[in-house]
Design a protein around this motif. Sequence first.
Motif, PDB file in Angstrom:
ATOM      1  N   GLN A 106       0.820  -1.207   0.000  1.00 10.99           N
ATOM      2  CA  GLN A 106       0.000   0.000   0.000  1.00 10.99           C
ATOM      3  C   GLN A 106       0.859   1.264   0.000  1.00 10.99           C
ATOM      4  N   GLN A 107       1.960   1.249   0.771  1.00 13.74           N
ATOM      5  CA  GLN A 107       2.842   2.414   0.784  1.00 13.74           C
ATOM      6  C   GLN A 107       3.488   2.639  -0.580  1.00 13.74           C
ATOM      7  N   ARG A 109       2.322   1.677  -3.493  1.00 15.80           N
ATOM      8  CA  ARG A 109       1.284   2.149  -4.410  1.00 15.80           C
ATOM      9  C   ARG A 109       0.995   3.630  -4.205  1.00 15.80           C
ATOM     10  N   SER A 110       0.994   4.053  -2.938  1.00 15.75           N
ATOM     11  CA  SER A 110       0.754   5.464  -2.664  1.00 15.75           C
ATOM     12  C   SER A 110       1.896   6.336  -3.183  1.00 15.75           C
ATOM     13  N   LEU A 111       3.139   5.876  -3.001  1.00 13.48           N
ATOM     14  CA  LEU A 111       4.281   6.664  -3.474  1.00 13.48           C
ATOM     15  C   LEU A 111       4.328   6.729  -4.997  1.00 13.48           C
ATOM     16  N   LEU A 112       4.036   5.610  -5.648  1.00 14.86           N
ATOM     17  CA  LEU A 112       4.093   5.552  -7.105  1.00 14.86           C
ATOM     18  C   LEU A 112       2.803   6.030  -7.766  1.00 14.86           C
ATOM     19  N   LYS A 113       1.793   6.325  -6.948  1.00 13.57           N
ATOM     20  CA  LYS A 113       0.501   6.783  -7.464  1.00 13.57           C
ATOM     21  C   LYS A 113      -0.070   5.794  -8.484  1.00 13.57           C
ATOM     22  N   VAL A 114      -0.097   4.529  -8.068  1.00 13.66           N
ATOM     23  CA  VAL A 114      -0.607   3.484  -8.941  1.00 13.66           C
ATOM     24  C   VAL A 114      -2.127   3.608  -9.049  1.00 13.66           C
ATOM     25  N   VAL A 115      -2.625   3.582 -10.265  1.00 18.05           N
ATOM     26  CA  VAL A 115      -4.060   3.671 -10.515  1.00 18.05           C
ATOM     27  C   VAL A 115      -4.594   2.258 -10.741  1.00 18.05           C
ATOM     28  N   THR A 116      -5.471   1.802  -9.867  1.00 16.30           N
ATOM     29  CA  THR A 116      -6.065   0.471  -9.967  1.00 16.30           C
ATOM     30  C   THR A 116      -7.473   0.588 -10.542  1.00 16.30           C
TER      31      THR A 116
END
Length: 369
Positions: A106-107, A109-116
């Motif tokens: 989750q961290q 994904r938040s740093l990389l700004k992953v769009v799911t």
Amino acid sequence: MSTTRREQNLALLGALASGAVIAVALVLLLLSRANPEGSARLRGTAIDLVAPVWSVVRVPFDLVGTGLGYVGDYIGAASRNRDLEKLTAEQARALQTQAAIKSENQQLRSLLKVVTPERKVIASARIAGASSGGVVRSAVVSAGSDSGVTVGQPVRVAAGLVGRTVEVGSSATRVLLLTDANSRIPVTIVRTGQSALVVGASRALVEVRERVGAETPLVAGDRLVTSGDGGVFPPGIPVAVVVNGGQEPPLARPFVNPAGLGMVLIESAYLPVPATVPVDANTVAVPREAGGGRAKPSIITSTPRATASALPPPPPPPVTAPVVTATPAAPALKFHPKAMNVPLAAPVLSPTDNGRLSAPADAPAAPPQ
């Protein structure tokens, strides 16, 4: 002598008892043939008489069996308790590791700004029927275009994947099951991380083909989940478990048996193909083929080309003043009569020299200073 007589008496009693049983059986048989209703009443009466006696007789046997079961359970309780404690400790460590990995994921994904992509449930429907023929394996669900169902949407339950929609009516939809020969499901092998395809074979088991990645052999118990490739099935849905990894191709058993299903979920496609709008080729700049010919139409939207009449007039060229270069005048010849003992010709006045004196053409040049 007494022993022999006693044996004879016992043998006689046994023969009489056997004869009596056979006689009663024959009488009952004839009675059942002659009067079936009376025979049924007689059998009911016999059951009523025997049942209490039999229940009393089997009480000690039941007590003995129950006692032996308790003793066996008590003896095996210690070993089972140790196994359960070991399993509980392993599962606790696995849960802690999973929680740490989930938090780290989750961290990141938040740093990389992953769009799911968002997973959306279109409809919940009941399976009206499923076919398990030798060629086609499909099911019909009670939801159609009126409920928002379209072709190419995944169908699943809590236990795993069922298939995908292939034909949609207004109130019913045909679902292609993953065991059908035309079914292809992109999956990931959880243990090895390999990508593969689960191919239907029109039977209870499916085949695992086209594995990509390290050449790691499959073993029985390997779990297969959807990979998300292709954009139809969301990643992580359980598909099948390998039952025979030694043969080629390996065989796997689906987690879901369509024959015993009731309700299913129809979801939207994970990454649906965006809608394309054809554009007139006259308004889009499209490169021509190498050999010439008409330009191919394009589906990429673009701003129309500007025509010659719509272009602004070109700016006028800049005006520059002409540059005049002055030619320097030739220096006048200086004569030194005393430098050389050479007779000099008299100077001739030429009208083209602007009044200057010039030497004849055959006169020798003056020596340098």
